[in-house]
Motif scaffolding. Structure first.
Motif, mmCIF file in Angstrom:
data_model
loop_
_atom_site.group_PDB
_atom_site.id
_atom_site.type_symbol
_atom_site.label_atom_id
_atom_site.label_comp_id
_atom_site.label_asym_id
_atom_site.label_seq_id
_atom_site.Cartn_x
_atom_site.Cartn_y
_atom_site.Cartn_z
ATOM 1 N N VAL A 130 -79.208 -10.459 -23.319
ATOM 2 C CA VAL A 130 -80.629 -10.133 -23.208
ATOM 3 C C VAL A 130 -80.883 -9.651 -21.780
ATOM 4 N N GLN B 23 -77.619 -5.295 -26.855
ATOM 5 C CA GLN B 23 -78.801 -5.767 -27.589
ATOM 6 C C GLN B 23 -79.211 -4.764 -28.665
ATOM 7 N N SER C 274 -83.346 -11.875 -29.653
ATOM 8 C CA SER C 274 -82.258 -12.691 -29.115
ATOM 9 C C SER C 274 -81.100 -12.684 -30.116
ATOM 10 N N THR D 279 -87.658 -16.627 -27.561
ATOM 11 C CA THR D 279 -87.485 -16.120 -26.200
ATOM 12 C C THR D 279 -88.793 -16.204 -25.437
ATOM 13 N N HIS E 29 -84.581 -19.762 -21.459
ATOM 14 C CA HIS E 29 -85.050 -18.393 -21.709
ATOM 15 C C HIS E 29 -84.992 -18.097 -23.200
ATOM 16 N N VAL E 30 -83.812 -18.301 -23.790
ATOM 17 C CA VAL E 30 -83.619 -18.182 -25.234
ATOM 18 C C VAL E 30 -83.242 -19.558 -25.761
ATOM 19 N N LEU F 116 -80.296 -20.037 -18.668
ATOM 20 C CA LEU F 116 -79.984 -18.680 -19.127
ATOM 21 C C LEU F 116 -78.769 -18.622 -20.043
ATOM 22 N N GLN G 241 -78.137 -18.889 -23.155
ATOM 23 C CA GLN G 241 -78.199 -18.147 -24.410
ATOM 24 C C GLN G 241 -78.803 -16.752 -24.231
ATOM 25 N N SER G 242 -78.938 -16.311 -22.993
ATOM 26 C CA SER G 242 -79.494 -14.968 -22.778
ATOM 27 C C SER G 242 -78.668 -14.101 -21.843
#
Length: 417
Positions: free
Chosen positions: A223, A334, A363, A195, A187-188, A216, A218-219
């Motif tokens: 995020v 965020q 991100s 992203t 995702h990221v 997922l 890194q999100s």
């Protein structure tokens, strides 16, 4: 935050947690998720992360520091084990809520990579053939698995970055052809924070008959994610990054409507209803039978993918971290972080660094290309700045305990190319 959760944290944490976590959560009136304005009054949450004191820690995309809530929950778990009591707390339902999945669509796995591997095996890959599409910004550890699958005859296509360090949807559309079975992406991106538009990607893949797996790690937690609205089929997420857990404990999401077309990728006793009271025909006083053991399989996501018990201590700590993340709110986190990211982008670009993170990224990662980036280490160490330095790039990843002064300290320390 409800009374039960408030009571749990008070018992687990003592004075530190009572004055840190509960005071911060009370900023939203006890109603749960804070607005961005409310979050700005308690962020940066420096008191919740005492381990970063004296440092400018901008490296949470590598291994996020623990918070006080997780530490206190783990202490309570340890005390329960000492007294021979059960002290574990489930985290899977909490993660399901975070990504808007049904609670029975999430189970635990040992790592993100293991989750991705189990998904491929459940789909019959590589033996069943077909095509897998991934991209250059996917997790580098996954490249090894697909390399091995390609050697076994699977058609694996890796889409390259475009000139703006993104993965172009048109390039994906070119290679996601009929006969593609799986599209596997992050995702990221751990490399530069790019992203994916998961809704657009899933719509494209599904129109060509392919399923979509998403990393997922890194999100999740930083995020906003809605796997139902996005159309994600599979996802996995380790907890030691933005979920503030630890190594050895990860989540796997599987859209449960897919189960009839999947096979169990491995076999473990937690996939059965009767593991605690097995039907045996091998020991004295057992009833006679033509087989030594009779199982009753569970036809659920956990029944397909769970093999044994999770790492209960880590799960307990992660559950406390998820409660804290949810109390603040991913949108608020965020929103709080975005000015720091913009300052990093503009500051690095004005100094002449080759920033490879898209300018409009939201991100938690900003990366610049730099040959032999370890050469920057002495500059940063002198200012107690911690970031990721790889062979040819440097990555900065601020979190909830950072503020604009941290960004300025980094920019001053890094100097010019």
């Amino acid at each position: 935050m409800d009374v039960a959760r408030r009571s749990f944290f008070k018992k687990a944490g003592g004075a530190t947690l009572a004055t840190s976590l509960l005071t911060q959560v009370s900023a939203c009136g006890g109603g749960g998720v804070m607005s961005s304005a409310e979050a700005s009054t308690i962020l940066p949450a420096k008191a919740m992360f005492p381990g970063v004191a004296g440092k400018v820690f901008l490296n949470s995309a590598a291994d996020h520091p623990w918070n006080q809530a997780a530490t206190d929950a783990l202490k309570k778990y340890g005390e329960a084990k000492l007294s021979l009591a059960s002290g574990s707390v489930s985290a899977t339902a909490r993660f399901a809520q975070l990504i808007n999945a049904d609670a029975d669509e999430v189970t635990y796995v040992p790592s993100t990579s293991m989750g991705e591997y189990l998904v491929t095996k459940a789909m019959g890959l590589p033996e069943s053939g077909g095509r897998v599409v991934t991209d250059a910004l996917h997790f580098v550890g996954s490249f090894y698995m697909y390399e091995q699958y390609k050697k076994q005859g699977l058609d694996v296509v890796t889409v390259k970055m475009d000139g703006e360090y993104r993965i172009s949807m048109s390039d994906m559309a070119t290679v996601i052809t009929p006969g593609t079975k799986l599209v596997a992406v992050s995702h990221v991106s751990l490399y530069n924070g790019f992203t994916h538009d998961l809704k657009a990607l899933c719509d494209l893949a599904h129109s060509r008959g392919a399923l979509v797996y998403v990393d997922l790690i890194q999100s999740a937690g930083v995020v906003p994610i809605d796997v139902k609205a996005m159309g994600v089929d599979f996802a996995a997420c380790g907890t030691y990054k933005w979920l503030m857990g630890d190594f050895g404990f990860a989540f796997l999401y599987v859209r449960k409507s897919l189960l009839p077309q999947l096979k169990r990728p491995w076999y473990g006793y937690r996939q059965t209803r009767n593991f605690a009271a097995p039907i045996l025909h091998v020991y004295p006083l057992d009833p006679p039978g033509v087989v030594p053991y009779e199982s009753e399989q569970i036809n659920s996501v956990a029944g397909y993918f769970m093999g044994s018990f999770p790492a209960s201590a880590v799960e307990t700590a992660c559950a406390a971290s998820l409660d804290w993340i949810q109390s603040v709110g991913v949108n608020a986190i965020q929103s709080y972080r975005q000015p720091m990211l913009q300052a990093l982008q503009s500051g690095l670009r004005s100094k002449g660094f080759q920033v490879v993170t898209p300018p409009d990224s939201t991100s938690p990662i900003v990366t610049f290309a730099y040959q032999d980036a370890a050469r920057l280490s002495p500059r940063l160490a002198a200012a107690n700045v911690v970031i990721t330095l790889r062979a040819n790039h440097a990555r900065i990843s601020p979190s909830v305990f950072n503020d604009m002064s941290d960004i300025q300290t980094f920019l001053n320390a890094v100097g010019t190319p």
